[in-house]
Design a protein around this motif. Structure first.
Motif, short mmCIF file in Angstrom:
data_model
loop_
_atom_site.label_atom_id
_atom_site.label_comp_id
_atom_site.label_asym_id
_atom_site.label_seq_id
_atom_site.Cartn_x
_atom_site.Cartn_y
_atom_site.Cartn_z
N THR A 81 1.10 -2.01 0.18
CA THR A 81 0.41 -0.09 -0.13
C THR A 81 0.57 1.44 0.32
O THR A 81 2.01 1.56 0.93
N ASP A 83 -7.38 9.95 8.25
CA ASP A 83 -8.41 10.41 7.37
C ASP A 83 -9.29 11.68 8.36
O ASP A 83 -8.90 11.25 9.70
N LYS A 135 -4.61 3.85 -3.46
CA LYS A 135 -3.93 5.14 -3.04
C LYS A 135 -2.94 4.88 -3.53
O LYS A 135 -2.81 3.90 -3.94
N VAL A 181 -20.24 7.66 6.13
CA VAL A 181 -19.64 6.50 5.91
C VAL A 181 -20.42 5.46 6.92
O VAL A 181 -19.89 4.11 7.38
N GLU A 187 -22.93 2.41 1.80
CA GLU A 187 -21.36 2.98 2.11
C GLU A 187 -20.34 1.91 3.36
O GLU A 187 -20.89 1.99 4.34
N ARG A 188 -18.91 2.05 3.24
CA ARG A 188 -18.55 1.34 4.03
C ARG A 188 -17.06 2.09 4.11
O ARG A 188 -16.56 2.33 2.98
N SER A 223 -13.74 2.70 -0.60
CA SER A 223 -12.12 1.93 -1.17
C SER A 223 -12.34 4.20 -1.17
O SER A 223 -11.46 4.68 -1.04
N ALA A 224 -13.16 4.52 -1.22
CA ALA A 224 -12.49 6.32 -1.94
C ALA A 224 -14.47 6.32 -1.52
O ALA A 224 -15.38 5.81 -1.66
N ALA A 225 -14.96 8.07 -1.51
CA ALA A 225 -16.27 8.51 -1.03
C ALA A 225 -16.99 8.18 -2.37
O ALA A 225 -16.61 8.73 -3.56
N GLY A 243 -12.61 1.86 4.68
CA GLY A 243 -11.55 0.61 5.81
C GLY A 243 -10.37 1.81 5.20
O GLY A 243 -10.11 1.57 4.03
N MET A 244 -8.94 0.28 4.91
CA MET A 244 -8.26 0.79 4.70
C MET A 244 -7.07 -0.54 4.79
O MET A 244 -7.32 -1.23 5.66
N THR A 245 -6.16 -1.05 4.12
CA THR A 245 -5.26 -2.01 3.87
C THR A 245 -5.35 -1.90 5.41
O THR A 245 -5.29 -2.96 5.78
N LYS A 249 -6.55 9.61 -3.96
CA LYS A 249 -7.57 8.40 -3.93
C LYS A 249 -8.13 8.59 -6.02
O LYS A 249 -8.56 9.29 -5.35
P1 AMP Z 1 -6.13 1.70 0.44
O1 AMP Z 1 -4.96 2.77 1.56
O2 AMP Z 1 -6.09 1.62 -0.55
O3 AMP Z 1 -6.13 1.00 1.70
O4 AMP Z 1 -7.03 3.50 1.05
C1 AMP Z 1 -8.22 3.33 2.56
C2 AMP Z 1 -8.08 5.03 2.48
O5 AMP Z 1 -9.00 4.52 1.28
C3 AMP Z 1 -8.98 5.54 3.61
O6 AMP Z 1 -8.06 6.12 4.79
C4 AMP Z 1 -9.51 6.54 3.10
O7 AMP Z 1 -9.37 7.90 3.09
C5 AMP Z 1 -9.95 5.97 1.55
N1 AMP Z 1 -11.74 5.64 2.44
C6 AMP Z 1 -11.58 3.67 2.08
N2 AMP Z 1 -13.54 3.92 2.06
C7 AMP Z 1 -13.76 5.32 2.27
C8 AMP Z 1 -14.95 5.59 1.75
N3 AMP Z 1 -16.30 5.34 2.19
N4 AMP Z 1 -15.13 7.34 1.92
C9 AMP Z 1 -13.94 8.03 1.61
N5 AMP Z 1 -12.75 7.39 1.62
C10 AMP Z 1 -12.95 6.43 1.69
#
Ligand code: AMP
Ligand code: MCA
Length: 492
Positions: free
Chosen positions: A152, A376, A403, A315, A291-292, A270-272, A294-296, A398
């Motif tokens: 990541t 975040d 990411k 979320v 919407e949910r 994964s994003a908004a 999360g993060m790696t 994003k």
């Molecule tokens: P990653 O590092 O690829 O796992 O991405 C994680 C990041 O994705 C989080 O720190 C958030 O910034 C963003 N993210 C994941 N889900 C959402 C969501 N539903 N709304 C907004 N941002 C999100």
């Protein structure tokens, strides 16, 4: 027996996986993966060439059975990034579909072809058994054992390998099951890549843990999603770019609208997802996209609850077992009930175990008492729902749900002989959420490199999703007294 996927022992002829025309029942998956697992046992780590294929899912399950950490590799990965991932994770073997062509650095590793059907002696004389695995399943490894190493991007340096334990996977999947009433009767429609948490953990291991079914489409297209949801599919996982494309298409496509309306669960993450896309989908289908967030490193933290709290623009609520707080810049927790913005910090059994080979980065990722700093920024709604309002760093982008660290791209751009100086920023984009912009000071202003050449340079060294969507040539980059590029000034 693997209690992470109990249906391997009990699922029998129930369908586990379908990729295009190919599918495996639980008994067939158990037999296929159990036959492969002994070839991995005792290996420190194994790379998995993670094409969107049946073999990737079988390879991941075999790694789980063998108790060997699996490092999924983006099949479009560029040379520089692949060299980094292999150098850092030092896999002893690579798992790949028999027809996969592996790039140079991976082709040098011992290769184990992943079968897509049971090949063991118990099965060679006849059809697959309808009940129970052909081979005894290996003893289940310890819960704290690393199951996956997922790379990541961060704000600085090359991507880091997040160590994800079986405990974290089990915890997050069970919390989601509770929030979404997710059961073995669900058939997930899935078109995400399989080298990240969203596609692999939620999208493959999620349905398998429930004893349900995955239909993977290979690639995202609105009409194939519609056909699957009109058929057996009950739920869809996607990134906002996918829902944006569905929202655009649904207005003029009655079949798509009917298929989405029929789904039990549409989940975005994964994003908004923009409020506009939420509203367009609700208007056309009557379905509220869940919407949910999360993060790696944390797997899943919050979600809207099916049939419960679905405050638009949020979320949702912390998932069962996840503690969540907001913290001000100086580390003071934001008191509940205020509308102040703070960094989201989380704690719970869903968290990763650290970054591979990076004790300092691991230590820096945590505040006191095991709180993980997500980076975040959010406010808490009166009902406890989390509204994400931004990100701490301008150096994380994003795009399409991926990411991407600006620094990784800048380093690669600076390697190009036609580039004297470079900065990378993200700008809002309706489809991708953010699009990557490269700001380039050419080495020779009279003969700058072409935008296409720079884009191909990044795509080839890192990965196509990290390529700039736009290149802007400038005479100089704005820097502060410390010599740091002022990115906010660039985008003005
Ligand atoms: P990653 O590092 O690829 O796992 O991405 C994680 C990041 O994705 C989080 O720190 C958030 O910034 C963003 N993210 C994941 N889900 C959402 C969501 N539903 N709304 C907004 N941002 C999100
Ligand atoms: C274009 N292409 C190129 C170039 N230009 N290839 C090489 N060099 C170039 N210069 C190719 C691409 O590879 C691709 O090929 C095609 O052109 C179009 O690519 P692109 O426009 O980039 O994307 P897209 O096909 O439109 O994809 C949109 C997408 C994708 C499907 C939404 O972004 C996607 O799958 N996103 C999912 C991200 C994700 O899973 N994130 C989870 C991580 P071709 O057409 O052949 O494919 S976050 C996570 O896990 C956390 C825990 C969470 O919360 O979920």
């Amino acid at each position: 027996m693997s209690s992470l996927v109990p249906a391997l022992a009990t699922g029998g002829s129930r369908r586990a996986l379908r990729f295009g025309e190919r599918f495996l029942s639980y008994a067939e998956l158990a037999a296929t993966a159990a036959a492969l697992a002994p070839r991995l046992t005792g290996v420190s780590r194994v790379a998995l060439w993670a094409t969107p294929s049946l073999e990737t899912a079988v390879g991941a399950v075999a790694g789980l059975l063998a108790g060997v950490p699996v490092v999924p590799i983006n099949p479009r990965i560029g040379e520089k990034e692949l060299t980094h991932v292999l150098g850092d994770s030092t896999p002893e073997l690579v798992l790949a579909a028999p027809d996969a062509e592996l790039p140079g650095p991976l082709a040098g590793l011992p290769r184990v072809d992943v079968p897509d059907h049971p090949t063991g002696p118990a099965l060679s004389q006849g059809p697959a058994p309808s009940h129970g695995p052909a081979l005894p399943l290996p003893e289940e490894p310890d819960d704290e054992q690393t199951a996956l190493v997922i790379y990541t991007s961060g704000t600085t340096g090359p991507p880091k390998g997040a160590l994800i334990s079986r405990r974290a996977i089990r915890t997050t999947l069970d919390a989601l099951a509770e929030a979404w009433s997710w059961t073995g009767d669900d058939v997930l429609v899935h078109a995400l890549p399989l080298f990240h948490v969203h596609g692999l953990v939620l999208g493959i291991l999620g349905p398998l843990r429930r004893g349900g079914t995955v239909h993977h489409l290979g690639r995202f297209e609105t009409d194939t999603v519609a056909a699957e949801l009109a058929g057996e599919g009950t739920m869809l996982f996607g990134v906002p770019t996918m829902y944006h494309r569905l929202a655009e298409a649904v207005a003029s496509d009655a079949e798509l609208a009917a298929a989405l309306a029929k789904a039990r669960l549409l989940v975005s993450g994964s994003a908004a997802l923009s409020r506009r896309d939420h509203e367009a989908l609700l208007a056309a289908t009557g379905r509220q996209v869940i919407e949910r967030y999360g993060m790696t490193e944390t797997l899943m933290n919050t979600s809207m609850v099916l049939g419960g709290a679905c405050t638009p623009g949020t979320v949702g609520l912390p998932l069962p077992g996840v503690e969540l707080r907001l913290v001000e810049d100086d580390g003071t927790p934001v008191p509940a009930g205020t509308d102040a913005v703070g960094e989201i910090q989380v704690r719970g059994a869903n968290l990763f175990s650290g970054y591979l080979n990076r004790p300092e980065a691991t230590a820096a990722a945590f505040a006191e008492d095991g709180w993980f700093r997500t980076g975040d920024m959010a406010v808490l709604e009166p009902d406890g729902s989390v509204r994400i309002v931004g990100r701490r760093s301008t150096d994380l982008i994003k795009s399409g749900g991926y990411k991407i660290g600006a620094g990784e791209i800048e380093t690669v751009l600076l390697d190009h002989p036609g580039v004297a100086d470079a900065a990378v920023t993200g700008e809002p984009d309706e489809d991708l959420g953010e699009r990557i912009i490269a700001w380039i000071v050419p080495a020779d202003p009279a003969a700058p490199p072409t935008a296409d050449a720079l884009t191909a340079h990044v795509a080839g060294h890192l990965a196509p999703h990290k390529r700039p969507r736009e290149v802007r040539f400038v005479a100089a980059l704005p820097r502060n007294d410390m010599g740091k590029i002022m990115k906010r000034a660039l985008s003005l």
